[in-house]
Design an enzyme around this catalytic site. Structure first.
Site, PDB file in Angstrom:
ATOM      1  CB  ILE A  14      -1.151   0.214   1.352  1.00 50.70           C
ATOM      2  CG1 ILE A  14      -2.150  -1.057   1.202  1.00 50.70           C
ATOM      3  CG2 ILE A  14      -1.589   1.686   1.532  1.00 50.70           C
ATOM      4  CD1 ILE A  14      -2.772  -0.989   2.465  1.00 50.70           C
ATOM      5  CE1 TYR A 147      -1.649  -5.048  10.914  1.00 51.62           C
ATOM      6  CE2 TYR A 147      -4.062  -5.028  10.971  1.00 51.62           C
ATOM      7  CZ  TYR A 147      -3.000  -5.636  10.373  1.00 51.62           C
ATOM      8  OH  TYR A 147      -2.863  -4.609   8.975  1.00 51.62           O
ATOM      9  N   PRO A 177      -8.022   0.464   5.934  1.00 51.54           N
ATOM     10  CG  PRO A 177      -6.498   0.446   4.485  1.00 51.54           C
ATOM     11  CD  PRO A 177      -7.099   0.775   6.177  1.00 51.54           C
TER      12      PRO A 177
HETATM   13  N1  CAA Z   1     -13.210 -17.784  13.661  1.00 47.79           N
HETATM   14  C1  CAA Z   1     -13.565 -19.042  14.228  1.00 47.79           C
HETATM   15  N2  CAA Z   1     -12.021 -20.041  14.303  1.00 47.79           N
HETATM   16  C2  CAA Z   1     -11.296 -19.535  13.454  1.00 47.79           C
HETATM   17  C3  CAA Z   1     -11.165 -18.576  12.832  1.00 47.79           C
HETATM   18  C4  CAA Z   1     -12.224 -17.445  12.730  1.00 47.79           C
HETATM   19  N3  CAA Z   1     -12.098 -16.836  12.010  1.00 47.79           N
HETATM   20  N4  CAA Z   1      -9.796 -18.964  12.381  1.00 47.79           N
HETATM   21  C5  CAA Z   1      -9.243 -20.051  13.140  1.00 47.79           C
HETATM   22  N5  CAA Z   1     -10.212 -20.882  14.068  1.00 47.79           N
HETATM   23  C6  CAA Z   1      -9.811 -21.956  14.524  1.00 47.79           C
HETATM   24  C7  CAA Z   1      -9.725 -22.753  12.980  1.00 47.79           C
HETATM   25  O1  CAA Z   1     -10.545 -23.158  12.371  1.00 47.79           O
HETATM   26  C8  CAA Z   1      -9.142 -24.234  14.057  1.00 47.79           C
HETATM   27  O2  CAA Z   1     -10.782 -24.808  15.142  1.00 47.79           O
HETATM   28  P1  CAA Z   1     -10.090 -26.452  15.356  1.00 47.79           P
HETATM   29  O3  CAA Z   1      -8.825 -26.140  16.240  1.00 47.79           O
HETATM   30  O4  CAA Z   1     -10.927 -26.275  15.695  1.00 47.79           O
HETATM   31  O5  CAA Z   1      -9.068 -27.005  13.979  1.00 47.79           O
HETATM   32  C9  CAA Z   1      -8.584 -22.751  15.284  1.00 47.79           C
HETATM   33  O6  CAA Z   1      -8.775 -22.043  15.522  1.00 47.79           O
HETATM   34  C10 CAA Z   1      -6.756 -22.941  14.592  1.00 47.79           C
HETATM   35  O7  CAA Z   1      -6.240 -22.299  13.694  1.00 47.79           O
HETATM   36  P2  CAA Z   1      -5.227 -22.495  12.175  1.00 47.79           P
HETATM   37  O8  CAA Z   1      -4.979 -23.662  12.105  1.00 47.79           O
HETATM   38  O9  CAA Z   1      -5.688 -21.447  11.284  1.00 47.79           O
HETATM   39  O10 CAA Z   1      -4.365 -22.446  13.484  1.00 47.79           O
HETATM   40  P3  CAA Z   1      -3.122 -21.593  13.539  1.00 47.79           P
HETATM   41  O11 CAA Z   1      -2.596 -21.302  14.961  1.00 47.79           O
HETATM   42  O12 CAA Z   1      -2.383 -22.473  12.548  1.00 47.79           O
HETATM   43  O13 CAA Z   1      -3.491 -19.977  13.002  1.00 47.79           O
HETATM   44  C11 CAA Z   1      -3.683 -18.031  12.666  1.00 47.79           C
HETATM   45  C12 CAA Z   1      -4.345 -19.082  13.368  1.00 47.79           C
HETATM   46  C13 CAA Z   1      -2.632 -17.148  12.261  1.00 47.79           C
HETATM   47  C14 CAA Z   1      -4.900 -17.327  13.338  1.00 47.79           C
HETATM   48  C15 CAA Z   1      -4.794 -18.060  11.237  1.00 47.79           C
HETATM   49  O14 CAA Z   1      -6.247 -18.781  11.006  1.00 47.79           O
HETATM   50  C16 CAA Z   1      -4.248 -16.726  10.534  1.00 47.79           C
HETATM   51  O15 CAA Z   1      -3.481 -16.753   9.676  1.00 47.79           O
HETATM   52  N6  CAA Z   1      -5.771 -15.996   9.543  1.00 47.79           N
HETATM   53  C17 CAA Z   1      -5.708 -15.369   9.321  1.00 47.79           C
HETATM   54  C18 CAA Z   1      -5.303 -14.069  10.496  1.00 47.79           C
HETATM   55  C19 CAA Z   1      -5.930 -12.765   9.235  1.00 47.79           C
HETATM   56  O16 CAA Z   1      -7.033 -12.744   9.299  1.00 47.79           O
HETATM   57  N7  CAA Z   1      -4.819 -12.241   9.174  1.00 47.79           N
HETATM   58  C20 CAA Z   1      -4.698 -11.152   8.569  1.00 47.79           C
HETATM   59  C21 CAA Z   1      -3.556 -10.783   7.550  1.00 47.79           C
HETATM   60  S1  CAA Z   1      -3.530  -9.008   6.518  1.00 47.79           S
HETATM   61  C22 CAA Z   1      -4.233  -8.509   7.359  1.00 47.79           C
HETATM   62  O17 CAA Z   1      -3.674  -7.682   8.780  1.00 47.79           O
HETATM   63  C23 CAA Z   1      -4.126  -7.015   6.495  1.00 47.79           C
HETATM   64  C24 CAA Z   1      -5.326  -5.913   6.823  1.00 47.79           C
HETATM   65  O18 CAA Z   1      -4.984  -4.836   7.328  1.00 47.79           O
HETATM   66  C25 CAA Z   1      -6.472  -6.334   6.670  1.00 47.79           C
END
Ligand code: CAA
Length: 240
Positions: A14, A147, A177
């Site tokens: 960005i 974050y 954003p």
């Molecule tokens: N809601 C509910 N449950 C969720 C969930 C959600 N949104 N996301 C994950 N879970 C659950 C999974 O289903 C899993 O459940 P089970 O153990 O019952 O299967 C549990 O949580 C663990 O999930 P992961 O296997 O994904 O766990 P992890 O530790 O490997 O990773 C995480 C967790 C790091 C949060 C990963 O899911 C992730 O990277 N998520 C995306 C986070 C995100 O959106 N980041 C934004 C980055 S971009 C940004 O930030 C720019 C901006 O400004 C918009």
């Protein structure tokens, strides 16, 4: 004389789009970056915009960076606090270091840069500050307590500093954003990202230049009455 704008994290994602948009609009742009020398060099070659390396989480480095830019380019009129990192992880796995890194860079960096330029802007009775927040600072996001807290902090910081700058001709606004097609978002696991995109009303990720357009609006000389606002650019995603 052209107004001087500093964009933190201004050589990638960005920030890169913001740097280019400001340059195209006639600003003298200084793009700050923290680590990726190769990308910064390529950015400067491609755009002709100077890149300045320092870590925004380091207060003294911010003060020195602003001083250097003022000596080389002229007084800083515009700051876009865009530099940000993610260290995502659920609370169970999140370390204190992952918390500190994100708070120090995303929120601390915003303070450091504003503080470094504040006296000069007050003396000259003009300033435009745009802080890049996030939809995740407004709505929260699973795995992002660090974050989301830092970005939420940016929105509060913006409203508070706007009050202090109002009588001195300094506006302070934020952009929140949504999910934009940058390296940061590309690092989200594909299955998780697919679910996120499915919830965006326009049905796609945003583009960095769609955020840059908002910045151009907020930094305009004519924008003196626009302050303390948060512009959400997120494809219509619901936030709370
Ligand atoms: N809601 C509910 N449950 C969720 C969930 C959600 N949104 N996301 C994950 N879970 C659950 C999974 O289903 C899993 O459940 P089970 O153990 O019952 O299967 C549990 O949580 C663990 O999930 P992961 O296997 O994904 O766990 P992890 O530790 O490997 O990773 C995480 C967790 C790091 C949060 C990963 O899911 C992730 O990277 N998520 C995306 C986070 C995100 O959106 N980041 C934004 C980055 S971009 C940004 O930030 C720019 C901006 O400004 C918009």
């Amino acid at each position: 004389m052209a107004r001087v704008a500093v964009v933190t994290g201004g050589t990638r994602g960005i920030g890169e789009a913001i740097s280019i948009a400001l340059k195209n609009a006639g600003y003298t742009v200084a793009a700050n970056y923290a680590g990726n020398d190769e990308r910064a060099r390529a950015f400067t070659e491609r755009t002709g915009i100077s890149a300045y390396k320092w870590d925004v989480s380091d207060f003294d480095a911010c003060v020195a960076g602003v001083k250097r830019i003022e000596a080389e380019r002229g007084p800083v009129d515009v700051i876009v606090n865009n530099a940000g990192i993610t260290r995502d992880g659920t609370m169970k796995k999140m370390t204190r270091t992952a918390w500190d890194d994100v708070m120090d860079t995303n929120l601390g960096g915003c303070f450091n840069m504003c503080k470094a330029a504040w006296d000069g802007m007050n003396e000259r009775k003009f300033g435009r500050i745009v802080n890049i927040g996030s939809i995740n600072g407004q709505a929260g996001q699973y795995g992002q307590v660090n974050y989301a807290a830092a970005k939420s902090g940016i929105h509060g910081f913006t409203k508070a500093l706007a009050q202090e700058g109002a009588r001195a001709g300094i506006t302070v606004n934020a952009i929140a954003p949504g999910y934009i097609d940058t390296d940061m978002v590309a690092a989200v696991p594909p299955d998780v990202l697919a679910k996120i995109v499915a919830r965006i009303p326009v049905g796609r990720l945003g583009h960095a230049d769609e955020i840059a357009r908002g910045v151009l609006f907020l930094v305009a000389d004519e924008g003196g009455f626009v302050t303390g606002s948060t512009m959400s650019i997120n494809g219509g995603q619901h936030m709370y």
